[in-house]
Design an enzyme around this catalytic site. Structure first.
Site, PDB file in Angstrom:
ATOM      1  N   SER A   8       0.873  -1.182   0.000  1.00  0.00           N
ATOM      2  CA  SER A   8       0.000   0.000   0.000  1.00  0.00           C
ATOM      3  C   SER A   8       0.902   1.222   0.000  1.00  0.00           C
ATOM      4  O   SER A   8       2.083   1.126   0.355  1.00  0.00           O
ATOM      5  CB  SER A   8      -0.946  -0.012   1.205  1.00  0.00           C
ATOM      6  OG  SER A   8      -0.226  -0.211   2.400  1.00  0.00           O
ATOM      7  N   GLU A  10       1.268   5.532   0.762  1.00  0.00           N
ATOM      8  CA  GLU A  10       0.714   6.681   1.484  1.00  0.00           C
ATOM      9  C   GLU A  10       1.093   7.993   0.802  1.00  0.00           C
ATOM     10  O   GLU A  10       2.242   8.189   0.416  1.00  0.00           O
ATOM     11  CB  GLU A  10       1.253   6.669   2.918  1.00  0.00           C
ATOM     12  CG  GLU A  10       0.736   7.813   3.770  1.00  0.00           C
ATOM     13  CD  GLU A  10       1.062   7.633   5.241  1.00  0.00           C
ATOM     14  OE1 GLU A  10       0.901   6.511   5.777  1.00  0.00           O
ATOM     15  OE2 GLU A  10       1.495   8.617   5.854  1.00  0.00           O
ATOM     16  N   ASP A 101      -0.911  14.161  15.065  1.00  0.00           N
ATOM     17  CA  ASP A 101       0.194  14.949  15.620  1.00  0.00           C
ATOM     18  C   ASP A 101      -0.375  16.197  16.271  1.00  0.00           C
ATOM     19  O   ASP A 101      -1.427  16.688  15.865  1.00  0.00           O
ATOM     20  CB  ASP A 101       1.156  15.359  14.497  1.00  0.00           C
ATOM     21  CG  ASP A 101       2.075  14.209  14.107  1.00  0.00           C
ATOM     22  OD1 ASP A 101       2.457  13.434  14.998  1.00  0.00           O
ATOM     23  OD2 ASP A 101       2.395  14.098  12.910  1.00  0.00           O
ATOM     24  N   PHE A 208      13.204  14.260  10.608  1.00  0.00           N
ATOM     25  CA  PHE A 208      11.916  13.599  10.744  1.00  0.00           C
ATOM     26  C   PHE A 208      12.008  12.468  11.780  1.00  0.00           C
ATOM     27  O   PHE A 208      11.097  12.274  12.596  1.00  0.00           O
ATOM     28  CB  PHE A 208      11.516  13.069   9.364  1.00  0.00           C
ATOM     29  CG  PHE A 208      10.055  12.814   9.227  1.00  0.00           C
ATOM     30  CD1 PHE A 208       9.126  13.693   9.764  1.00  0.00           C
ATOM     31  CD2 PHE A 208       9.594  11.691   8.555  1.00  0.00           C
ATOM     32  CE1 PHE A 208       7.768  13.454   9.652  1.00  0.00           C
ATOM     33  CE2 PHE A 208       8.239  11.431   8.429  1.00  0.00           C
ATOM     34  CZ  PHE A 208       7.330  12.320   8.981  1.00  0.00           C
ATOM     35  N   HIS A 258       3.743  -1.068   3.704  1.00  0.00           N
ATOM     36  CA  HIS A 258       3.071   0.217   3.472  1.00  0.00           C
ATOM     37  C   HIS A 258       4.150   1.278   3.250  1.00  0.00           C
ATOM     38  O   HIS A 258       4.935   1.564   4.155  1.00  0.00           O
ATOM     39  CB  HIS A 258       2.223   0.575   4.698  1.00  0.00           C
ATOM     40  CG  HIS A 258       1.485   1.874   4.593  1.00  0.00           C
ATOM     41  ND1 HIS A 258       0.319   2.012   3.870  1.00  0.00           N
ATOM     42  CD2 HIS A 258       1.736   3.101   5.121  1.00  0.00           C
ATOM     43  CE1 HIS A 258      -0.128   3.268   3.972  1.00  0.00           C
ATOM     44  NE2 HIS A 258       0.730   3.947   4.719  1.00  0.00           N
TER      45      HIS A 258
HETATM   46  P1  FAD Z   1      -2.527   7.101  20.207  1.00  0.00           P
HETATM   47  O1  FAD Z   1      -2.735   5.668  19.871  1.00  0.00           O
HETATM   48  O2  FAD Z   1      -3.649   7.826  20.856  1.00  0.00           O
HETATM   49  O3  FAD Z   1      -1.210   7.164  21.118  1.00  0.00           O
HETATM   50  C1  FAD Z   1      -0.530   8.382  21.393  1.00  0.00           C
HETATM   51  C2  FAD Z   1       0.277   8.241  22.690  1.00  0.00           C
HETATM   52  O4  FAD Z   1      -0.609   8.201  23.799  1.00  0.00           O
HETATM   53  C3  FAD Z   1       1.121   6.981  22.799  1.00  0.00           C
HETATM   54  O5  FAD Z   1       2.236   7.268  23.599  1.00  0.00           O
HETATM   55  C4  FAD Z   1       0.196   6.000  23.509  1.00  0.00           C
HETATM   56  O6  FAD Z   1       0.895   4.979  24.185  1.00  0.00           O
HETATM   57  C5  FAD Z   1      -0.541   6.925  24.453  1.00  0.00           C
HETATM   58  N1  FAD Z   1      -1.931   6.508  24.663  1.00  0.00           N
HETATM   59  C6  FAD Z   1      -2.739   5.849  23.781  1.00  0.00           C
HETATM   60  N2  FAD Z   1      -3.967   5.692  24.288  1.00  0.00           N
HETATM   61  C7  FAD Z   1      -3.945   6.283  25.509  1.00  0.00           C
HETATM   62  C8  FAD Z   1      -4.920   6.469  26.515  1.00  0.00           C
HETATM   63  N3  FAD Z   1      -6.169   6.001  26.353  1.00  0.00           N
HETATM   64  N4  FAD Z   1      -4.561   7.151  27.646  1.00  0.00           N
HETATM   65  C9  FAD Z   1      -3.307   7.646  27.807  1.00  0.00           C
HETATM   66  N5  FAD Z   1      -2.330   7.472  26.883  1.00  0.00           N
HETATM   67  C10 FAD Z   1      -2.646   6.807  25.740  1.00  0.00           C
HETATM   68  N6  FAD Z   1      -0.284  12.169  12.182  1.00  0.00           N
HETATM   69  C11 FAD Z   1      -1.112  13.097  11.642  1.00  0.00           C
HETATM   70  O7  FAD Z   1      -1.266  14.188  12.198  1.00  0.00           O
HETATM   71  N7  FAD Z   1      -1.774  12.831  10.465  1.00  0.00           N
HETATM   72  C12 FAD Z   1      -1.673  11.646   9.822  1.00  0.00           C
HETATM   73  O8  FAD Z   1      -2.297  11.443   8.779  1.00  0.00           O
HETATM   74  C13 FAD Z   1      -0.822  10.650  10.383  1.00  0.00           C
HETATM   75  N8  FAD Z   1      -0.692   9.411   9.809  1.00  0.00           N
HETATM   76  C14 FAD Z   1       0.053   8.441  10.434  1.00  0.00           C
HETATM   77  C15 FAD Z   1       0.078   7.146   9.892  1.00  0.00           C
HETATM   78  C16 FAD Z   1       0.808   6.145  10.505  1.00  0.00           C
HETATM   79  C17 FAD Z   1       0.808   4.761   9.902  1.00  0.00           C
HETATM   80  C18 FAD Z   1       1.544   6.421  11.687  1.00  0.00           C
HETATM   81  C19 FAD Z   1       2.364   5.355  12.343  1.00  0.00           C
HETATM   82  C20 FAD Z   1       1.532   7.694  12.234  1.00  0.00           C
HETATM   83  C21 FAD Z   1       0.770   8.713  11.632  1.00  0.00           C
HETATM   84  N9  FAD Z   1       0.690  10.002  12.160  1.00  0.00           N
HETATM   85  C22 FAD Z   1      -0.127  10.954  11.588  1.00  0.00           C
HETATM   86  C23 FAD Z   1       1.442  10.345  13.374  1.00  0.00           C
HETATM   87  C24 FAD Z   1       0.580  10.120  14.624  1.00  0.00           C
HETATM   88  O9  FAD Z   1      -0.547  10.965  14.597  1.00  0.00           O
HETATM   89  C25 FAD Z   1       1.443  10.453  15.831  1.00  0.00           C
HETATM   90  O10 FAD Z   1       2.405   9.454  16.002  1.00  0.00           O
HETATM   91  C26 FAD Z   1       0.665  10.732  17.109  1.00  0.00           C
HETATM   92  O11 FAD Z   1       1.594  11.291  18.032  1.00  0.00           O
HETATM   93  C27 FAD Z   1       0.042   9.486  17.740  1.00  0.00           C
HETATM   94  O12 FAD Z   1      -1.047   9.042  17.060  1.00  0.00           O
HETATM   95  P2  FAD Z   1      -1.717   7.607  17.437  1.00  0.00           P
HETATM   96  O13 FAD Z   1      -2.916   7.449  16.642  1.00  0.00           O
HETATM   97  O14 FAD Z   1      -0.690   6.550  17.436  1.00  0.00           O
HETATM   98  O15 FAD Z   1      -2.120   7.956  18.969  1.00  0.00           O
END
Ligand code: FAD
Length: 277
Positions: A8, A10, A101, A208, A258
């Site tokens: 896939s 991105e 982010d 990055f 990916h």
């Molecule tokens: P979460 O899963 O919410 O985790 C974030 C942090 O909080 C982690 O340290 C986790 O351990 C902790 N955590 C999780 N759940 C909880 C909870 N319930 N209570 C307390 N702590 C918790 N960013 C963008 O802005 N736009 C994008 O399109 C984008 N695409 C991405 C695609 C991929 C495949 C990846 C790997 C990353 C992408 N990112 C993107 C970056 C991502 O948004 C960041 O890494 C962000 O800091 C974390 O997102 P997450 O969904 O993993 O968050």
């Protein structure tokens, strides 16, 4: 390597017309690899909401499977619900659900909804319509305090209804295998797809990687530094390193790859051609 290997790709959501044209051109070149899907990022804090949606709808119209990235950003559940309905209407059936982010300059002051909360909301609003991918971090998310908390929070996303995960990029295959083993031990059995970052220049990848917590092994960093005045040699070396990583991952049972294309076709295509040769 067989052509049937699932891939896939991105794209970063374009912010200008010029960038949008570039995405269309790169898409036209990558489509020949018959990817499972193309995904399109969602800017921090929802900053590219319209650019993401427009790109997704354009790519979907051309017949590709497209997976929009989605996060709460500054939106409420109603706005997310409206976006989900639009995507469903356009034939989209896969999403990458993220916390997102932090928008730059906001420090830790903005309330961010974790990805598990978004997955839960998507399931509440759309049932099983969407295949949901979430993010995974073989080298541990920079905000996570322990490996244990990382795995526990990852498990919450799966229990909320995620179907598969895509990882942050990494250059050490063992980080992926180790993370996958830890997940198995915690009964997390969804496919975990490695995120692959082609190497195209040293300063960009260094900056990055510092931001997202990806480790550049010392041997790799030293080699990349030695190529700073030879961009073509760096590209060729980077393609070999990443091809080798992909081969190890596939031999070790990675379900798919990916590619973070960074909206460029050449670096990803070089790796795919290497894999197919
Ligand atoms: P979460 O899963 O919410 O985790 C974030 C942090 O909080 C982690 O340290 C986790 O351990 C902790 N955590 C999780 N759940 C909880 C909870 N319930 N209570 C307390 N702590 C918790 N960013 C963008 O802005 N736009 C994008 O399109 C984008 N695409 C991405 C695609 C991929 C495949 C990846 C790997 C990353 C992408 N990112 C993107 C970056 C991502 O948004 C960041 O890494 C962000 O800091 C974390 O997102 P997450 O969904 O993993 O968050």
């Amino acid at each position: 390597m067989s052509n049937k290997q699932p891939f896939s790709f991105e794209f970063s959501a374009p912010k200008t017309n010029e960038a949008a044209k570039k995405v269309t051109q790169v898409h036209a070149k990558l489509i020949k690899y018959s990817p499972d899907f193309f995904s399109v990022t969602y800017g921090a804090g929802g900053s590219t909401r319209d650019g993401t949606k427009q790109t997704v709808l354009n790519l979907a119209k051309s017949g590709s499977n497209v997976a929009p990235h989605i996060s709460f950003g500054g939106d409420d559940a109603e706005t997310i619900g409206a976006l989900l309905r639009e995507y469903k209407f356009a034939g989209i059936n896969r999403l990458v659900a993220l916390r997102g982010d932090r928008p730059s300059g906001t420090g830790g002051s903005v309330k961010m909804f974790h990805a598990n909360e978004l997955v839960q909301l998507i399931r509440q609003l759309s049932g099983d319509h969407f295949h949901i991918d979430v993010a995974a971090y073989p080298e541990i998310h920079p905000e996570s305090e322990t490996v244990e908390s990382e795995i526990n929070f990852f498990k919450q996303k799966v229990e909320a209804g995620a179907n598969s995960a895509i990882t942050q990029y990494f250059f050490n295959a063992d980080a992926y295998f180790g993370f996958r083993d830890l997940c198995k031990r915690q009964d997390i059995n969804i496919p975990i797809i490695p995120g692959i970052m082609p190497i195209t220049n040293y300063t960009g990848i260094k900056r990055f990687s510092e931001l997202c917590g990806a480790e550049i092994p010392r041997w790799l960093e030293k080699q990349l530094q030695s190529f700073t005045t030879q961009p073509d040699a760096l590209l060729a070396f980077g393609a070999d390193v990443v091809t080798d990583l992909c081969q190890r991952l596939l031999r070790g049972g990675a379900p798919s790859l990916h590619f973070y294309t960074m909206n460029r076709s050449f670096p990803t295509m070089t790796i795919l051609e290497n894999l197919n040769s």
